[in-house]
Design a protein around this motif. Structure first.
Motif, PDB file in Angstrom:
ATOM      1  N   THR A  37       0.967  -1.232  -0.054  1.00 15.85           N
ATOM      2  CA  THR A  37       0.069  -0.001   0.065  1.00 15.85           C
ATOM      3  C   THR A  37       0.815   1.218  -0.158  1.00 15.85           C
ATOM      4  OG1 THR A  37      -0.138  -0.116   2.442  1.00 15.85           O
ATOM      5  CG2 THR A  37      -1.912  -0.858   1.075  1.00 15.85           C
ATOM      6  N   VAL A  38       0.166   2.337  -0.394  1.00 13.99           N
ATOM      7  CA  VAL A  38       1.076   3.551  -0.680  1.00 13.99           C
ATOM      8  C   VAL A  38       1.762   4.118   0.494  1.00 13.99           C
ATOM      9  CG1 VAL A  38      -0.444   4.323  -2.629  1.00 13.99           C
ATOM     10  CG2 VAL A  38      -1.062   5.083  -0.362  1.00 13.99           C
ATOM     11  N   ASP A  39       1.238   3.696   1.828  1.00 17.42           N
ATOM     12  CA  ASP A  39       1.933   4.290   3.005  1.00 17.42           C
ATOM     13  C   ASP A  39       3.115   3.639   3.242  1.00 17.42           C
ATOM     14  OD1 ASP A  39      -0.001   2.079   3.338  1.00 17.42           O
ATOM     15  OD2 ASP A  39       1.036   1.940   5.446  1.00 17.42           O
ATOM     16  N   GLU A  40       3.498   2.268   2.509  1.00 18.83           N
ATOM     17  CA  GLU A  40       4.746   1.825   2.804  1.00 18.83           C
ATOM     18  C   GLU A  40       5.823   1.826   1.689  1.00 18.83           C
ATOM     19  OE1 GLU A  40       4.673  -2.223   4.381  1.00 18.83           O
ATOM     20  OE2 GLU A  40       3.108  -1.882   5.639  1.00 18.83           O
ATOM     21  N   LEU A  41       5.435   2.737   0.597  1.00 14.88           N
ATOM     22  CA  LEU A  41       6.308   2.765  -0.462  1.00 14.88           C
ATOM     23  C   LEU A  41       6.172   4.244  -0.403  1.00 14.88           C
ATOM     24  CD1 LEU A  41       7.983   1.229  -2.586  1.00 14.88           C
ATOM     25  CD2 LEU A  41       6.171   1.864  -4.102  1.00 14.88           C
ATOM     26  N   ALA A  42       7.424   5.029   0.084  1.00 17.36           N
ATOM     27  CA  ALA A  42       7.409   6.202   0.371  1.00 17.36           C
ATOM     28  C   ALA A  42       7.592   7.038  -0.871  1.00 17.36           C
ATOM     29  CB  ALA A  42       8.690   6.540   1.276  1.00 17.36           C
ATOM     30  N   ASP A  43       8.581   6.571  -1.965  1.00 13.33           N
ATOM     31  CA  ASP A  43       8.726   7.322  -3.221  1.00 13.33           C
ATOM     32  C   ASP A  43       8.727   6.419  -4.399  1.00 13.33           C
ATOM     33  OD1 ASP A  43       9.428   8.774  -5.265  1.00 13.33           O
ATOM     34  OD2 ASP A  43      11.502   9.617  -4.250  1.00 13.33           O
ATOM     35  N   PRO A  44       7.496   6.226  -5.175  1.00 13.46           N
ATOM     36  CA  PRO A  44       7.541   5.106  -6.382  1.00 13.46           C
ATOM     37  C   PRO A  44       8.620   5.790  -7.301  1.00 13.46           C
ATOM     38  CG  PRO A  44       5.613   6.791  -6.367  1.00 13.46           C
ATOM     39  CD  PRO A  44       6.388   7.187  -5.065  1.00 13.46           C
ATOM     40  N   HIS A  45       9.460   6.889  -7.130  1.00  4.45           N
ATOM     41  CA  HIS A  45      10.169   7.378  -8.178  1.00  4.45           C
ATOM     42  C   HIS A  45      11.880   6.995  -7.459  1.00  4.45           C
ATOM     43  CE1 HIS A  45       6.592   9.599  -9.041  1.00  4.45           C
ATOM     44  NE2 HIS A  45       6.891   9.318 -10.286  1.00  4.45           N
ATOM     45  N   ASN A  46      11.875   6.164  -6.902  1.00  2.55           N
ATOM     46  CA  ASN A  46      13.335   5.792  -6.198  1.00  2.55           C
ATOM     47  C   ASN A  46      13.237   4.393  -5.731  1.00  2.55           C
ATOM     48  OD1 ASN A  46      15.821   5.975  -5.548  1.00  2.55           O
ATOM     49  ND2 ASN A  46      15.628   6.765  -3.427  1.00  2.55           N
ATOM     50  N   VAL A  47      12.667   3.379  -6.785  1.00  5.44           N
ATOM     51  CA  VAL A  47      12.742   2.096  -6.368  1.00  5.44           C
ATOM     52  C   VAL A  47      13.800   1.176  -7.362  1.00  5.44           C
ATOM     53  CG1 VAL A  47      11.043  -0.099  -6.611  1.00  5.44           C
ATOM     54  CG2 VAL A  47      10.337   2.072  -6.012  1.00  5.44           C
ATOM     55  N   ALA A  48      14.556   0.494  -6.678  1.00 12.59           N
ATOM     56  CA  ALA A  48      15.643  -0.359  -7.463  1.00 12.59           C
ATOM     57  C   ALA A  48      14.952  -1.564  -8.020  1.00 12.59           C
ATOM     58  CB  ALA A  48      16.813  -0.408  -6.499  1.00 12.59           C
ATOM     59  N   LEU A  49      15.252  -1.889  -9.260  1.00 13.33           N
ATOM     60  CA  LEU A  49      14.682  -3.092  -9.623  1.00 13.33           C
ATOM     61  C   LEU A  49      15.832  -3.888 -10.340  1.00 13.33           C
ATOM     62  CD1 LEU A  49      12.962  -0.442 -11.244  1.00 13.33           C
ATOM     63  CD2 LEU A  49      11.389  -2.352 -11.363  1.00 13.33           C
ATOM     64  N   TRP A  50      15.704  -5.388 -10.319  1.00  8.21           N
ATOM     65  CA  TRP A  50      16.814  -6.064 -10.978  1.00  8.21           C
ATOM     66  C   TRP A  50      16.120  -7.341 -11.403  1.00  8.21           C
ATOM     67  CZ3 TRP A  50      16.903 -10.966  -8.767  1.00  8.21           C
ATOM     68  CH2 TRP A  50      16.377 -10.908  -7.422  1.00  8.21           C
ATOM     69  N   LEU A  51      16.933  -8.120 -12.358  1.00  6.88           N
ATOM     70  CA  LEU A  51      16.179  -9.340 -13.096  1.00  6.88           C
ATOM     71  C   LEU A  51      17.567 -10.190 -13.311  1.00  6.88           C
ATOM     72  CD1 LEU A  51      13.226 -10.014 -15.288  1.00  6.88           C
ATOM     73  CD2 LEU A  51      15.736 -10.828 -15.933  1.00  6.88           C
ATOM     74  N   GLU A  52      17.370 -11.502 -12.910  1.00  8.72           N
ATOM     75  CA  GLU A  52      18.456 -12.499 -13.345  1.00  8.72           C
ATOM     76  C   GLU A  52      17.991 -13.385 -13.960  1.00  8.72           C
ATOM     77  OE1 GLU A  52      21.119 -12.095  -9.258  1.00  8.72           O
ATOM     78  OE2 GLU A  52      19.862 -13.616  -9.483  1.00  8.72           O
ATOM     79  N   VAL A  53      18.725 -14.293 -15.250  1.00 14.71           N
ATOM     80  CA  VAL A  53      18.232 -15.272 -15.862  1.00 14.71           C
ATOM     81  C   VAL A  53      19.348 -16.476 -15.442  1.00 14.71           C
ATOM     82  CG1 VAL A  53      17.847 -16.304 -17.888  1.00 14.71           C
ATOM     83  CG2 VAL A  53      16.879 -13.902 -17.542  1.00 14.71           C
ATOM     84  N   ASN A  54      19.031 -17.488 -15.022  1.00 17.89           N
ATOM     85  CA  ASN A  54      19.824 -18.461 -14.649  1.00 17.89           C
ATOM     86  C   ASN A  54      20.969 -17.921 -13.658  1.00 17.89           C
ATOM     87  OD1 ASN A  54      18.285 -20.269 -16.137  1.00 17.89           O
ATOM     88  ND2 ASN A  54      19.438 -19.778 -18.008  1.00 17.89           N
ATOM     89  N   GLY A  55      20.727 -17.069 -12.809  1.00 17.97           N
ATOM     90  CA  GLY A  55      21.605 -16.730 -11.904  1.00 17.97           C
ATOM     91  C   GLY A  55      22.424 -15.574 -12.415  1.00 17.97           C
ATOM     92  N   GLN A  56      22.149 -15.062 -13.760  1.00 13.90           N
ATOM     93  CA  GLN A  56      23.313 -13.953 -14.054  1.00 13.90           C
ATOM     94  C   GLN A  56      22.216 -12.804 -14.222  1.00 13.90           C
ATOM     95  OE1 GLN A  56      24.545 -14.617 -18.115  1.00 13.90           O
ATOM     96  NE2 GLN A  56      25.583 -12.745 -18.442  1.00 13.90           N
ATOM     97  N   ARG A  57      22.823 -11.531 -13.671  1.00 14.69           N
ATOM     98  CA  ARG A  57      22.177 -10.329 -13.536  1.00 14.69           C
ATOM     99  C   ARG A  57      22.129  -9.881 -15.032  1.00 14.69           C
ATOM    100  NH1 ARG A  57      20.864  -7.157  -9.128  1.00 14.69           N
ATOM    101  NH2 ARG A  57      20.971  -9.157  -8.005  1.00 14.69           N
ATOM    102  N   MET A  58      20.879  -9.331 -15.396  1.00 13.42           N
ATOM    103  CA  MET A  58      20.569  -9.076 -16.656  1.00 13.42           C
ATOM    104  C   MET A  58      20.055  -7.497 -16.623  1.00 13.42           C
ATOM    105  SD  MET A  58      21.676 -11.582 -18.269  1.00 13.42           S
ATOM    106  CE  MET A  58      21.063 -11.326 -20.043  1.00 13.42           C
ATOM    107  N   GLN A  59      19.230  -7.209 -15.613  1.00  9.09           N
ATOM    108  CA  GLN A  59      18.711  -5.836 -15.420  1.00  9.09           C
ATOM    109  C   GLN A  59      19.244  -5.343 -14.058  1.00  9.09           C
ATOM    110  OE1 GLN A  59      14.403  -7.000 -17.093  1.00  9.09           O
ATOM    111  NE2 GLN A  59      14.813  -4.698 -17.702  1.00  9.09           N
ATOM    112  N   ASN A  60      19.583  -4.008 -14.013  1.00  8.20           N
ATOM    113  CA  ASN A  60      19.702  -3.134 -13.140  1.00  8.20           C
ATOM    114  C   ASN A  60      19.167  -1.820 -13.277  1.00  8.20           C
ATOM    115  OD1 ASN A  60      20.782  -4.549 -10.431  1.00  8.20           O
ATOM    116  ND2 ASN A  60      22.741  -4.791 -11.745  1.00  8.20           N
ATOM    117  N   GLY A  61      18.051  -1.380 -12.559  1.00 10.50           N
ATOM    118  CA  GLY A  61      17.552  -0.189 -12.999  1.00 10.50           C
ATOM    119  C   GLY A  61      17.081   0.502 -11.790  1.00 10.50           C
ATOM    120  N   ASN A  62      16.402   1.508 -11.919  1.00 10.83           N
ATOM    121  CA  ASN A  62      15.739   2.456 -10.912  1.00 10.83           C
ATOM    122  C   ASN A  62      14.727   3.355 -11.516  1.00 10.83           C
ATOM    123  OD1 ASN A  62      15.137   4.587  -8.599  1.00 10.83           O
ATOM    124  ND2 ASN A  62      16.794   3.425  -7.664  1.00 10.83           N
ATOM    125  N   THR A  63      13.419   3.458 -10.741  1.00 12.98           N
ATOM    126  CA  THR A  63      12.355   4.225 -11.333  1.00 12.98           C
ATOM    127  C   THR A  63      12.738   5.557 -11.356  1.00 12.98           C
ATOM    128  OG1 THR A  63      11.378   4.285  -9.044  1.00 12.98           O
ATOM    129  CG2 THR A  63      10.603   2.486 -10.642  1.00 12.98           C
TER     130      THR A  63
END
Length: 282
Positions: free
Chosen positions: A187-213
């Motif tokens: 809920t919105v009260d627990e995510l202080a800023d949706p414009h500062n969220v780090a995101l990542w994704l791995e395929v078979n243990g290899q990091r493919m995406q590192n980003g931030n909103t």
């Protein structure tokens, strides 16, 4: 709060995680996490309840999509300049919109289906917005008041179907299992800023995406306001906000796509993690 739905697919029950991370059955409070139950006032009233008194759920049940009966999924394409660049697209002057079928929705750890003829299945970690209040032609200043919370999403895409089969992108975005959502709705009260969220994704243990909103081209208020000029957003609708660089299509020296046996893991600050094993279907 962190809202979840748990149980066998199609028979999920509403639950939530308490302050200690214990999964609790919320059936005594709501029929399900959908529609009007996601309104700001309803969620605020729930926060005043003694959530620790709810029954704890034993074991580790399957988690489903944390939102029941999603009406529509509206997606924003090319919303990170680095992702637009890796796909060879120009930075858009206004949000690029497309839809995903609601039948694509799956739980955060459900299998990811590789359907017949799909040779270019790709991954996209994203911040998802869950609408909590009907939005028609809302202003950017008022947009965030229409948000119930946020979810982690994988906007799975079959690039050949999306880009080589004519028409719009939707056919490459909508196969069953191509919209894993969850594990929870925060809920919105627990995510202080949706414009500062780090995101990542791995395929078979290899990091493919590192980003931030923080690198959005179009932020959450602008996206909600923009979409609401063209269609009404209803409580329980989901908006996917785009993905950062690192998708399979953009890999160098050649694209890399998912195949049966691959395992995808993804996560985001405050939104938890997903894990999907890729399986062939006939």
């Amino acid at each position: 709060m962190k809202l979840v739905r748990y149980g066998v697919a199609g028979q999920e029950k509403p639950g939530l995680l308490d302050a200690q991370g214990v999964l609790r059955d919320a059936s005594a409070l709501v029929t399900d996490w959908s529609g009007a139950e996601l309104a700001t006032g309803k969620l605020a009233a729930l926060r005043s309840q003694n959530l620790q008194s709810l029954p704890a759920v034993a074991g580790e049940p399957r988690l489903g999509c944390p939102v029941a009966r999603v009406g529509k999924i509206v997606c924003v394409g090319l919303n990170y300049a680095d992702h637009a660049a890796e796909t060879g697209a120009a930075t858009p002057a206004e949000p690029v919109l497309f839809m995903k079928a609601v039948t694509a929705i799956s739980g955060p750890h459900d299998a990811l289906q590789i359907p017949p003829g799909a040779a270019k299945v790709d991954w996209e970690v994203e911040l998802g917005i869950v609408i909590g209040q009907r939005a028609t032609r809302v202003t950017e200043a008022d947009a965030l008041s229409h948000v119930a919370g946020y979810v982690l999403a994988n906007d799975v895409s079959e690039r050949g179907w999306q880009m080589e089969r004519g028409g719009t992108w939707d056919k490459g975005k909508s196969h069953d299992s191509f919209a894993p959502l969850g594990p929870w709705l925060v809920t919105v009260d627990e995510l202080a800023d949706p414009h500062n969220v780090a995101l990542w994704l791995e395929v078979n243990g290899q990091r493919m995406q590192n980003g931030n909103t923080r690198n959005f081209i179009f932020g959450v208020p602008q996206v909600i306001s923009y979409i609401s000029q063209f269609m009404t957003l209803e409580a329980g609708d989901v908006v996917l906000t785009g993905t950062p660089a690192g998708v399979g299509l953009g890999q160098k020296p050649a694209p890399v796509f998912l195949k049966p046996g691959d395992v995808v893991r993804l996560g985001a600050d405050g939104l938890g993690e997903q894990r999907q094993a890729c399986v062939a279907v006939t």
